[in-house]
Scaffold this motif. Structure first.
Motif, mmCIF file in Angstrom:
data_model
loop_
_atom_site.group_PDB
_atom_site.id
_atom_site.type_symbol
_atom_site.label_atom_id
_atom_site.label_comp_id
_atom_site.label_asym_id
_atom_site.label_seq_id
_atom_site.Cartn_x
_atom_site.Cartn_y
_atom_site.Cartn_z
ATOM 1 N N SER A 91 -9.403 90.920 91.967
ATOM 2 C CA SER A 91 -9.344 92.192 92.672
ATOM 3 C C SER A 91 -8.910 93.309 91.725
ATOM 4 O O SER A 91 -8.154 93.078 90.788
ATOM 5 N N ALA A 92 -9.396 94.499 92.017
ATOM 6 C CA ALA A 92 -9.038 95.643 91.187
ATOM 7 C C ALA A 92 -7.559 95.992 91.319
ATOM 8 O O ALA A 92 -6.952 96.503 90.405
ATOM 9 N N SER A 93 -6.970 95.712 92.482
ATOM 10 C CA SER A 93 -5.564 96.036 92.652
ATOM 11 C C SER A 93 -4.724 94.932 92.038
ATOM 12 O O SER A 93 -5.115 93.772 91.995
ATOM 13 N N THR A 94 -3.567 95.289 91.571
ATOM 14 C CA THR A 94 -2.729 94.324 90.871
ATOM 15 C C THR A 94 -1.559 93.871 91.711
ATOM 16 O O THR A 94 -0.678 93.196 91.209
ATOM 17 N N GLY A 95 -1.539 94.198 93.008
ATOM 18 C CA GLY A 95 -0.442 93.803 93.881
ATOM 19 C C GLY A 95 -0.484 92.323 94.205
ATOM 20 O O GLY A 95 -1.500 91.657 94.045
ATOM 21 N N THR A 96 0.635 91.829 94.665
ATOM 22 C CA THR A 96 0.688 90.437 95.087
ATOM 23 C C THR A 96 -0.025 90.288 96.423
ATOM 24 O O THR A 96 -0.314 91.270 97.114
ATOM 25 N N PHE A 97 -0.296 89.057 96.797
ATOM 26 C CA PHE A 97 -0.953 88.803 98.073
ATOM 27 C C PHE A 97 -0.135 89.389 99.218
ATOM 28 O O PHE A 97 -0.678 90.014 100.125
ATOM 29 N N GLY A 98 1.179 89.208 99.187
ATOM 30 C CA GLY A 98 2.058 89.744 100.237
ATOM 31 C C GLY A 98 1.953 91.253 100.343
ATOM 32 O O GLY A 98 1.911 91.809 101.438
ATOM 33 N N ASP A 99 1.906 91.922 99.182
ATOM 34 C CA ASP A 99 1.780 93.388 99.187
ATOM 35 C C ASP A 99 0.449 93.822 99.795
ATOM 36 O O ASP A 99 0.388 94.752 100.597
ATOM 37 N N ARG A 144 -2.651 96.015 104.381
ATOM 38 C CA ARG A 144 -3.763 95.873 105.332
ATOM 39 C C ARG A 144 -3.270 95.891 106.772
ATOM 40 O O ARG A 144 -3.851 96.532 107.636
ATOM 41 N N LEU A 145 -2.176 95.191 107.034
ATOM 42 C CA LEU A 145 -1.617 95.170 108.389
ATOM 43 C C LEU A 145 -1.156 96.554 108.813
ATOM 44 O O LEU A 145 -1.321 96.948 109.964
ATOM 45 N N GLU A 146 -0.567 97.301 107.901
ATOM 46 C CA GLU A 146 -0.133 98.660 108.220
ATOM 47 C C GLU A 146 -1.316 99.567 108.519
ATOM 48 O O GLU A 146 -1.286 100.366 109.439
ATOM 49 N N SER A 147 -2.393 99.418 107.748
ATOM 50 C CA SER A 147 -3.565 100.265 107.988
ATOM 51 C C SER A 147 -4.243 99.898 109.300
ATOM 52 O O SER A 147 -4.704 100.772 110.020
ATOM 53 N N VAL A 148 -4.282 98.628 109.638
ATOM 54 C CA VAL A 148 -4.863 98.203 110.912
ATOM 55 C C VAL A 148 -3.995 98.698 112.054
ATOM 56 O O VAL A 148 -4.489 99.192 113.057
ATOM 57 N N GLY A 149 -2.677 98.594 111.928
ATOM 58 C CA GLY A 149 -1.761 99.066 112.962
ATOM 59 C C GLY A 149 -1.879 100.563 113.184
ATOM 60 O O GLY A 149 -1.795 101.050 114.303
#
Length: 130
Positions: free
Chosen positions: A22-30, A35-40
């Motif tokens: 993935s282009a982003s370097t965050g951890t899976f948890g991040d 994603r959960l915040e954007s869906v919420g």
């Protein structure tokens, strides 16, 4: 047998796909939290609507609408939707409503007198108003 076919030059229905990082370097948890915040943020409480027929029936039958009832109907629809129901009967001792779950729409309203000796068809769930 599939292995033998593959060895002789036949290709199976499954093909291997390569996943690029993935282009982003965050951890899976991040990433999951984002994603959960954007869906919420995208989700807003479902508002229940009344068809013209249901509005007329509620008026004719003296069924009073208020914010509490609308909230309870919305909650009932959310519960039914989570269970996969499409058309439900939402009822208490004094009134009943037939609701189309995918459209969040009350189809008809029924008074206590009309509930007696009545058969409800074309529903796949029922929710008791609390």
């Amino acid at each position: 047998m599939i292995e033998r076919l593959n060895q002789s030059g036949f290709v199976s229905g499954r093909q291997k796909t390569q996943h690029s990082p993935s282009a982003s370097t965050g951890t899976f948890g991040d990433l999951l939290r984002q994603r959960l915040e954007s869906v919420g943020a995208e989700q807003k409480p479902a508002t229940i609507e009344f068809s013209k027929h249901a509005q007329m029936r509620a008026e004719e039958r003296g069924i009073q609408m208020n914010d509490e009832l609308l909230n309870r109907l919305s909650t009932s629809v959310e519960l039914a939707n989570a269970k996969g129901a499409k058309n439900i009967l939402v009822f208490d001792t004094g009134r009943a409503f037939i609701v189309n779950v995918p459209q969040n729409r009350v189809v008809t309203a029924i008074s206590q007198q009309e509930m007696q000796d009545n058969v409800f068809t074309n529903i796949d769930g029922a929710v008791l108003l609390k």
